[in-house]
Design an enzyme around this catalytic site. Structure first.
Site, mmCIF file in Angstrom:
data_model
loop_
_atom_site.group_PDB
_atom_site.id
_atom_site.type_symbol
_atom_site.label_atom_id
_atom_site.label_comp_id
_atom_site.label_asym_id
_atom_site.label_seq_id
_atom_site.Cartn_x
_atom_site.Cartn_y
_atom_site.Cartn_z
ATOM 1 C CG ASP A 190 -1.370 3.786 -0.433
ATOM 2 O OD1 ASP A 190 -0.840 4.455 -1.550
ATOM 3 O OD2 ASP A 190 -0.673 2.838 0.287
ATOM 4 C CD GLU A 241 -2.261 3.784 -5.933
ATOM 5 O OE1 GLU A 241 -0.697 4.062 -6.607
ATOM 6 O OE2 GLU A 241 -2.444 3.269 -4.785
HETATM 7 C C1 BGC Z 1 1.902 3.660 -3.671
HETATM 8 C C2 BGC Z 1 3.273 3.201 -3.865
HETATM 9 C C3 BGC Z 1 3.421 1.865 -3.223
HETATM 10 C C4 BGC Z 1 1.549 1.553 -1.903
HETATM 11 C C5 BGC Z 1 1.844 0.596 -1.267
HETATM 12 C C6 BGC Z 1 0.526 2.895 -3.570
HETATM 13 O O1 BGC Z 1 0.065 3.033 -4.151
HETATM 14 O O2 BGC Z 1 1.540 4.773 -4.414
HETATM 15 O O3 BGC Z 1 4.162 3.802 -3.884
HETATM 16 O O4 BGC Z 1 4.155 1.479 -2.906
HETATM 17 O O5 BGC Z 1 1.198 2.414 -2.963
HETATM 18 O O6 BGC Z 1 1.307 1.071 0.407
#
Ligand code: BGC
Length: 533
Positions: A201, A242
């Protein structure tokens, strides 16, 4: 080290546990509920399931405000339920990805609660503190409008902590070796419980230097070390990052083998630009720059992820064009960079939605579907912020849409009970029995793309004179027996098709042999292998 299970031919399927299926009638989806519906997932053509955060959390950020990274929120089950789910996924040939939230914790996390008592203690050093806010250019909060600062004062600590995201998500200091060891411990725990990999993430903010001294990490080294430590537990561990960045910035994340894949926002943004302009050029251009930076197996494609449709990879002017086309009402916009709407409502017309479902499957890389997208599920703009695009699964025309036995289940949104996407109309039970449904199309596409090797091959542009609104891609290379052409008419206007190839039709809608109707699409197998048009 064993062979990695990535890439793969099927869908990556995102499951938001509290909204998927409630097995015990308390109104909240749970892990046994996911297990109950695994045959459905397998039949869809899924090879990886991504379980969105199910960790103990107050869920002020849909579970990304983690209180305990190795626990299971008791509302969703326990570790035994989790392990049973993973075993059953594996029995069906499905691998499991879970979120590794490395950038921050919740402010209720034990580390933060202990650390704030003494900033220079062991846990104090897990976070990023300052006596006074340190302002540096470009250090802005990710959620403008909802959260306007990156520093918050903490009474107990007599100091300010940094938070790139919400104020209740203090940033971890990844330059601290003890934090790194904690992350390895968390990853190890889940690998020992059977998971096959992690979605990292906020991977880019995680390795971006914070405005204080001692917070700098070398991203390449960090992710390489993380991979090698996790690979000691499981040689074929898969890491998907991500990475909402330009393809050039994605490349170093995958080239050294640190990550198996990245979530590709660049192609996603350009797909929306192409849909806006009813012209495929933006997609061709994006594919060109992606192909030289990141090979297709290392790219995860999506139309809508679980956040806003974040259009940061477009120029300001391009973004405005997309807003004008897809957000007629300002309340559909978010953070100045994105849209809150769901995929199907944005497409408006069912044939246009079907064309984009096919387009997602045809793009080189791994397609991500989030629960319900295979049904053409709606959205709910009465829900605040990003919640609008996170509907609950619609299983049947039954109380609570078959999601729960409790008719007033709290996760079932008003828009699901009425309107064009309500569960009486849009649900699994109904679509399973209808050969023309979105669900059956999604299943067919999974089979086609597996046969066409689309998860691994590059797609090249096919010349299509006289049809400027059609995206024409051929997936072929000399080492592979797969040779497929896909055509997608991005516009409502019929387009003539003159293809100088001998082909047979695998699947087509609005396809007339020498023309594609509005939002039509076709998958063709090339009968004379070799040689590009
Ligand atoms: C997730 C979000 C989240 C953020 C903080 C992101 O990339 O997809 O939903 O708010 O990370 O953890």
């Amino acid at each position: 080290m064993s062979e990695s299970a990535w890439p793969h031919n099927g869908y990556l399927y995102g499951v938001d546990v509290p909204r998927f299926r409630d097995s015990n009638g308390d109104g909240i989806g749970d892990l046994p509920g996911v297990l109950e519906r695994l045959d459905y997932i397998a039949e869809l053509g899924v090879s990886w399931v991504w379980l969105l955060p199910f960790y103990p959390s107050e869920r002020r950020d849909n579970g990304y405000d983690v209180d305990d990274h190795v626990g299971v929120d008791e509302r969703f089950g326990d570790v035994d339920d989790f392990e049973a789910l993973v075993r059953e996924c594996h029995r069906r040939g499905i691998s499991v990805l879970v979120d590794l939230v490395i950038h921050h914790t919740s402010d209720h996390h034990r580390w933060f609660q202990e650390g704030r008592r003494d900033r220079s203690s062991r846990y104090g050093n897990y976070y990023v503190w300052a006596d006074e806010p340190v302002d540096v250019p470009n250090d802005v909060n990710v959620f403008p409008g909802e959260e306007n600062d990156v520093w918050t004062y903490d009474e107990a600590a007599h100091g300010w902590y940094h938070h790139q995201f919400y104020e209740f998500q203090p940033d971890l200091n990844l330059a601290n070796p003890e934090v790194f060891e904690e992350i390895v411990r968390i990853g190890t725990t889940w690998l020992e419980r059977g998971v096959d990999g992690f979605r990292l993430d906020a991977a880019i903010p995680a390795v971006t230097k914070k405005p204080t001294l001692g917070t700098e990490v070398d991203d390449r080294v960090f992710f390489q070390r993380l991979r090698s430590r996790l690979a000691e537990v499981r040689g074929d561990v898969v890491l998907v990052g991500e990475a909402d960045v330009h393809p050039v910035a994605m490349a170093p994340l995958v080239h050294g083998g640190q990550m198996d894949a990245v979530l590709d926002f660049a192609l996603n943004n350009n797909v929306f630009l192409a849909l806006t302009r009813e012209n495929p050029d933006a997609i061709y251009l994006a594919l060109e720059s992606l192909d030289t930076a990141v090979p297709p197996p290392a790219r995860v494609n999506f139309m809508r992820n679980a956040d806003e449709l974040d259009l940061q990879q477009l120029t300001d002017e391009e973004r405005r064009e997309v807003f004008t086309a897809f957000a007629p009402d300002p309340e559909m916009l978010l953070y100045g960079r994105g849209l809150r709407r769901g995929w199907t409502p944005m497409m408006g017309n069912p044939q246009r939605f079907r064309m984009t479902l096919s387009l997602l499957a045809a793009l080189p890389g791994v397609p991500l579907l989030l629960q319900g997208q295979e049904l053409g599920i709606g959205d709910d703009l009465s829900v605040e912020g990003r919640g609008a695009g996170r509907p609950t699964m619609q299983w049947a025309d039954a109380p609570a849409g078959g999601f729960s036995d409790r008719a007033d289940a709290p996760f079932v949104l008003p828009a699901q009970r009425s309107g064009p996407y309500d569960f009486a109309r849009v649900n699994v039970e109904r679509q399973q029995g209808d050969p023309r449904s979105h669900l059956i199309l999604a299943r067919t596409l999974a089979r086609l793309r597996a046969d066409a090797c689309l998860g691994i091959l590059q797609a090249r542009r096919v010349a299509l004179p006289g049809a400027p609104r059609v995206l024409a891609l051929r997936t072929w290379d000399k080492t592979s027996p797969c040779d497929t052409v896909t055509l997608h008419n991005l516009s409502a206007m019929p387009q003539p098709i003159r293809l100088d190839l001998r082909t047979t039709t695998l699947l087509g809608e609005e396809w007339h042999g020498d023309a594609l109707g509005g939002y039509g699409f076709v998958w063709l197998r090339v009968l004379e292998p070799g040689g590009m048009a």
